[in-house]
Design a protein around this motif. Sequence first.
Motif, PDB file in Angstrom:
ATOM      1  N   TYR A  85       8.422  -5.891  -1.764  1.00  0.00           N
ATOM      2  CA  TYR A  85       7.388  -4.870  -1.676  1.00  0.00           C
ATOM      3  C   TYR A  85       6.051  -5.594  -1.727  1.00  0.00           C
ATOM      4  CZ  TYR A  85      11.257  -1.810  -3.029  1.00  0.00           C
ATOM      5  OH  TYR A  85      12.453  -1.156  -3.080  1.00  0.00           O
ATOM      6  N   GLY A  86       4.973  -4.897  -1.395  1.00  0.00           N
ATOM      7  CA  GLY A  86       3.716  -5.632  -1.413  1.00  0.00           C
ATOM      8  C   GLY A  86       2.485  -4.782  -1.275  1.00  0.00           C
ATOM      9  N   LEU A  87       1.375  -5.476  -1.112  1.00  0.00           N
ATOM     10  CA  LEU A  87       0.057  -4.870  -0.979  1.00  0.00           C
ATOM     11  C   LEU A  87      -0.670  -5.515   0.187  1.00  0.00           C
ATOM     12  CD1 LEU A  87      -2.385  -3.176  -2.172  1.00  0.00           C
ATOM     13  CD2 LEU A  87      -2.974  -5.274  -3.418  1.00  0.00           C
ATOM     14  N   PHE A  88      -1.183  -4.678   1.105  1.00  0.00           N
ATOM     15  CA  PHE A  88      -2.049  -5.149   2.184  1.00  0.00           C
ATOM     16  C   PHE A  88      -3.497  -4.826   1.821  1.00  0.00           C
ATOM     17  CE2 PHE A  88       1.202  -4.606   5.924  1.00  0.00           C
ATOM     18  CZ  PHE A  88       1.941  -5.653   5.408  1.00  0.00           C
ATOM     19  N   GLY A  89      -4.326  -5.848   1.786  1.00  0.00           N
ATOM     20  CA  GLY A  89      -5.744  -5.648   1.513  1.00  0.00           C
ATOM     21  C   GLY A  89      -6.510  -6.901   1.880  1.00  0.00           C
ATOM     22  N   PHE A  90      -7.838  -6.841   1.725  1.00  0.00           N
ATOM     23  CA  PHE A  90      -8.657  -8.021   2.032  1.00  0.00           C
ATOM     24  C   PHE A  90     -10.005  -7.866   1.356  1.00  0.00           C
ATOM     25  CE2 PHE A  90     -11.002 -10.986   4.812  1.00  0.00           C
ATOM     26  CZ  PHE A  90     -10.091 -12.037   4.841  1.00  0.00           C
ATOM     27  N   PRO A  91     -10.186  -8.502   0.192  1.00  0.00           N
ATOM     28  CA  PRO A  91      -9.301  -9.468  -0.469  1.00  0.00           C
ATOM     29  C   PRO A  91      -8.284  -8.775  -1.372  1.00  0.00           C
ATOM     30  CG  PRO A  91     -11.354  -9.310  -1.668  1.00  0.00           C
ATOM     31  CD  PRO A  91     -11.503  -8.395  -0.475  1.00  0.00           C
ATOM     32  N   VAL A  92      -7.357  -9.562  -1.914  1.00  0.00           N
ATOM     33  CA  VAL A  92      -6.351  -9.018  -2.835  1.00  0.00           C
ATOM     34  C   VAL A  92      -6.244  -9.839  -4.123  1.00  0.00           C
ATOM     35  CG1 VAL A  92      -4.942  -7.913  -1.060  1.00  0.00           C
ATOM     36  CG2 VAL A  92      -4.540 -10.316  -1.636  1.00  0.00           C
ATOM     37  N   GLU A  93      -7.103 -10.841  -4.272  1.00  0.00           N
ATOM     38  CA  GLU A  93      -6.981 -11.733  -5.426  1.00  0.00           C
ATOM     39  C   GLU A  93      -7.180 -11.020  -6.760  1.00  0.00           C
ATOM     40  OE1 GLU A  93      -8.774 -12.334  -2.756  1.00  0.00           O
ATOM     41  OE2 GLU A  93      -7.938 -14.179  -1.884  1.00  0.00           O
ATOM     42  N   HIS A  94      -7.918  -9.900  -6.744  1.00  0.00           N
ATOM     43  CA  HIS A  94      -8.275  -9.212  -7.976  1.00  0.00           C
ATOM     44  C   HIS A  94      -7.205  -8.236  -8.458  1.00  0.00           C
ATOM     45  CE1 HIS A  94      -9.038  -6.435  -4.727  1.00  0.00           C
ATOM     46  NE2 HIS A  94      -8.999  -5.450  -5.616  1.00  0.00           N
ATOM     47  N   THR A  95      -6.212  -7.929  -7.629  1.00  0.00           N
ATOM     48  CA  THR A  95      -5.327  -6.806  -7.903  1.00  0.00           C
ATOM     49  C   THR A  95      -4.405  -7.022  -9.100  1.00  0.00           C
ATOM     50  OG1 THR A  95      -3.628  -5.349  -6.955  1.00  0.00           O
ATOM     51  CG2 THR A  95      -3.599  -7.659  -6.257  1.00  0.00           C
ATOM     52  N   ALA A  96      -4.184  -5.934  -9.863  1.00  0.00           N
ATOM     53  CA  ALA A  96      -3.233  -5.948 -10.970  1.00  0.00           C
ATOM     54  C   ALA A  96      -1.915  -5.301 -10.571  1.00  0.00           C
ATOM     55  CB  ALA A  96      -3.829  -5.213 -12.175  1.00  0.00           C
ATOM     56  N   SER A  97      -1.816  -4.823  -9.339  1.00  0.00           N
ATOM     57  CA  SER A  97      -0.607  -4.118  -8.900  1.00  0.00           C
ATOM     58  C   SER A  97       0.657  -4.972  -8.983  1.00  0.00           C
ATOM     59  CB  SER A  97      -0.789  -3.579  -7.484  1.00  0.00           C
ATOM     60  OG  SER A  97      -1.740  -2.534  -7.466  1.00  0.00           O
ATOM     61  N   PRO A  98       0.627  -6.258  -8.586  1.00  0.00           N
ATOM     62  CA  PRO A  98       1.855  -7.056  -8.708  1.00  0.00           C
ATOM     63  C   PRO A  98       2.367  -7.151 -10.146  1.00  0.00           C
ATOM     64  CG  PRO A  98       0.317  -8.140  -7.234  1.00  0.00           C
ATOM     65  CD  PRO A  98      -0.431  -7.014  -7.881  1.00  0.00           C
ATOM     66  N   LEU A  99       1.462  -7.300 -11.098  1.00  0.00           N
ATOM     67  CA  LEU A  99       1.865  -7.365 -12.500  1.00  0.00           C
ATOM     68  C   LEU A  99       2.557  -6.073 -12.921  1.00  0.00           C
ATOM     69  CD1 LEU A  99      -1.397  -8.945 -13.982  1.00  0.00           C
ATOM     70  CD2 LEU A  99       0.773 -10.108 -13.559  1.00  0.00           C
ATOM     71  N   MET A 100       1.974  -4.954 -12.540  1.00  0.00           N
ATOM     72  CA  MET A 100       2.498  -3.647 -12.920  1.00  0.00           C
ATOM     73  C   MET A 100       3.872  -3.390 -12.314  1.00  0.00           C
ATOM     74  SD  MET A 100       0.612   0.046 -12.361  1.00  0.00           S
ATOM     75  CE  MET A 100       0.303  -0.214 -10.612  1.00  0.00           C
ATOM     76  N   HIS A 101       4.010  -3.618 -11.005  1.00  0.00           N
ATOM     77  CA  HIS A 101       5.272  -3.320 -10.342  1.00  0.00           C
ATOM     78  C   HIS A 101       6.364  -4.320 -10.703  1.00  0.00           C
ATOM     79  CE1 HIS A 101       4.143   0.106  -7.888  1.00  0.00           C
ATOM     80  NE2 HIS A 101       2.990  -0.488  -7.624  1.00  0.00           N
ATOM     81  N   ASN A 102       6.025  -5.594 -10.809  1.00  0.00           N
ATOM     82  CA  ASN A 102       7.040  -6.587 -11.152  1.00  0.00           C
ATOM     83  C   ASN A 102       7.565  -6.402 -12.573  1.00  0.00           C
ATOM     84  OD1 ASN A 102       7.272  -8.037  -8.687  1.00  0.00           O
ATOM     85  ND2 ASN A 102       5.334  -9.067  -9.111  1.00  0.00           N
ATOM     86  N   ALA A 103       6.694  -5.940 -13.478  1.00  0.00           N
ATOM     87  CA  ALA A 103       7.143  -5.633 -14.837  1.00  0.00           C
ATOM     88  C   ALA A 103       8.135  -4.466 -14.808  1.00  0.00           C
ATOM     89  CB  ALA A 103       5.948  -5.288 -15.722  1.00  0.00           C
ATOM     90  N   ALA A 104       7.864  -3.486 -13.945  1.00  0.00           N
ATOM     91  CA  ALA A 104       8.776  -2.337 -13.829  1.00  0.00           C
ATOM     92  C   ALA A 104      10.119  -2.766 -13.233  1.00  0.00           C
ATOM     93  CB  ALA A 104       8.134  -1.258 -12.967  1.00  0.00           C
ATOM     94  N   PHE A 105      10.089  -3.588 -12.190  1.00  0.00           N
ATOM     95  CA  PHE A 105      11.335  -4.074 -11.597  1.00  0.00           C
ATOM     96  C   PHE A 105      12.186  -4.810 -12.638  1.00  0.00           C
ATOM     97  CE2 PHE A 105       8.946  -4.464  -7.323  1.00  0.00           C
ATOM     98  CZ  PHE A 105       9.317  -3.191  -6.949  1.00  0.00           C
ATOM     99  N   GLU A 106      11.522  -5.672 -13.412  1.00  0.00           N
ATOM    100  CA  GLU A 106      12.243  -6.480 -14.393  1.00  0.00           C
ATOM    101  C   GLU A 106      12.880  -5.609 -15.464  1.00  0.00           C
ATOM    102  OE1 GLU A 106      11.599 -10.429 -17.210  1.00  0.00           O
ATOM    103  OE2 GLU A 106       9.886  -9.543 -16.160  1.00  0.00           O
ATOM    104  N   GLU A 107      12.124  -4.628 -15.974  1.00  0.00           N
ATOM    105  CA  GLU A 107      12.672  -3.780 -17.031  1.00  0.00           C
ATOM    106  C   GLU A 107      13.861  -2.955 -16.547  1.00  0.00           C
ATOM    107  OE1 GLU A 107      11.147  -0.368 -20.155  1.00  0.00           O
ATOM    108  OE2 GLU A 107      10.020  -2.221 -19.841  1.00  0.00           O
ATOM    109  N   LEU A 108      13.820  -2.520 -15.288  1.00  0.00           N
ATOM    110  CA  LEU A 108      14.925  -1.731 -14.738  1.00  0.00           C
ATOM    111  C   LEU A 108      16.064  -2.596 -14.227  1.00  0.00           C
ATOM    112  CD1 LEU A 108      13.080   1.131 -12.789  1.00  0.00           C
ATOM    113  CD2 LEU A 108      14.022   1.168 -15.110  1.00  0.00           C
ATOM    114  N   GLY A 109      15.891  -3.912 -14.251  1.00  0.00           N
ATOM    115  CA  GLY A 109      16.936  -4.809 -13.777  1.00  0.00           C
ATOM    116  C   GLY A 109      17.103  -4.786 -12.269  1.00  0.00           C
ATOM    117  N   LEU A 110      16.030  -4.502 -11.550  1.00  0.00           N
ATOM    118  CA  LEU A 110      16.090  -4.451 -10.091  1.00  0.00           C
ATOM    119  C   LEU A 110      15.799  -5.826  -9.499  1.00  0.00           C
ATOM    120  CD1 LEU A 110      14.155  -1.117  -9.395  1.00  0.00           C
ATOM    121  CD2 LEU A 110      16.623  -1.461  -9.563  1.00  0.00           C
ATOM    122  N   ASN A 111      16.572  -6.208  -8.517  1.00  0.00           N
ATOM    123  CA  ASN A 111      16.341  -7.477  -7.822  1.00  0.00           C
ATOM    124  C   ASN A 111      15.274  -7.226  -6.762  1.00  0.00           C
ATOM    125  OD1 ASN A 111      16.404  -9.925  -6.558  1.00  0.00           O
ATOM    126  ND2 ASN A 111      18.566  -9.854  -5.977  1.00  0.00           N
TER     127      ASN A 111
END
Length: 285
Positions: free
Chosen positions: A11-37
């Motif tokens: 999954y991902g984010l399209f933007g320009f720029p994207v260096e500031h985004t916190a979305s990867p942290l939020m979604h990856n934490a959710a994937f990990e807690e649910l045990g999703l690959n």
Amino acid sequence: MPAINGKTALYGLFGFPVEHTASPLMHNAAFEELGLNAAYLPFPVSPDRLGDAVKSLRALGIRGVNVTIPHKQTVIPFLDDLSTAARTIGAVNTIEITPSALIGHNTDSIGFIRALKEEAGFSVEGKPVFIAGCGGAGFAIAVQCALCGASSLTVMDVDRQRAHALKNKIATVSSTKVSVADTSDLVPACVALAVNATPLGMHETDPLPFSIDELSDSAIVYDIVYNVPQTTLLKTARDRNIKAYGGLSMLLYQGVEAFEIWTGKTPPVKTMNAVLQQAVYGVQK
């Protein structure tokens, strides 16, 4: 985050720029807690390559993406269909990828509604609402409030033409009465919800976006600014014991809505919120 392998869903984010985004942290934490690959990655997509990036989604097997500045409007011609809210607002921040279509959604707007429900136990249905700022976020919030049955909307913007354009757009999808206020006007005493959707509040020296002198103590104030824990508007409201909420919850719940669209699963909201609090304010809740 679990090790990435040949079965990892992307999954991902399209933007320009994207260096500031916190979305990867939020979604990856959710994937990990649910045990999703699964993994969520930010993709810096320049405006001239947006069409190529959207076309690549199916070829690369990507399961879903968010869309942020400057692509929320320009991505629409590359999609097959839009949700009602996205079509009315004219902006997309989430792309659902099905076997037959790329569907654009606007979870910013519904994320705002959900934030009110979850944080304040508040529904706009049948309630009068005031919104300052009729740009991207304010436009989306106003349209969603109308779609959710607000009894009336009072909108205000330094650009009155933009405010009237919002009023005219809402008239095409809702019977909600919309009034355009002058920037010198006080917030009507009758409103149940007053929203700041302007940038005012991002800096300590900013003036209040509107006066709440006439606002009822039973009303709710919401400030979409979230780069500081407490804006001047929020402090002013809280000093009067008016319930007041900041914009980080809108960011949280737009992500929750996108997660549910993509995966069909309920994400761990508390974990996502803690990650956002840490990323934006350096504290955990």
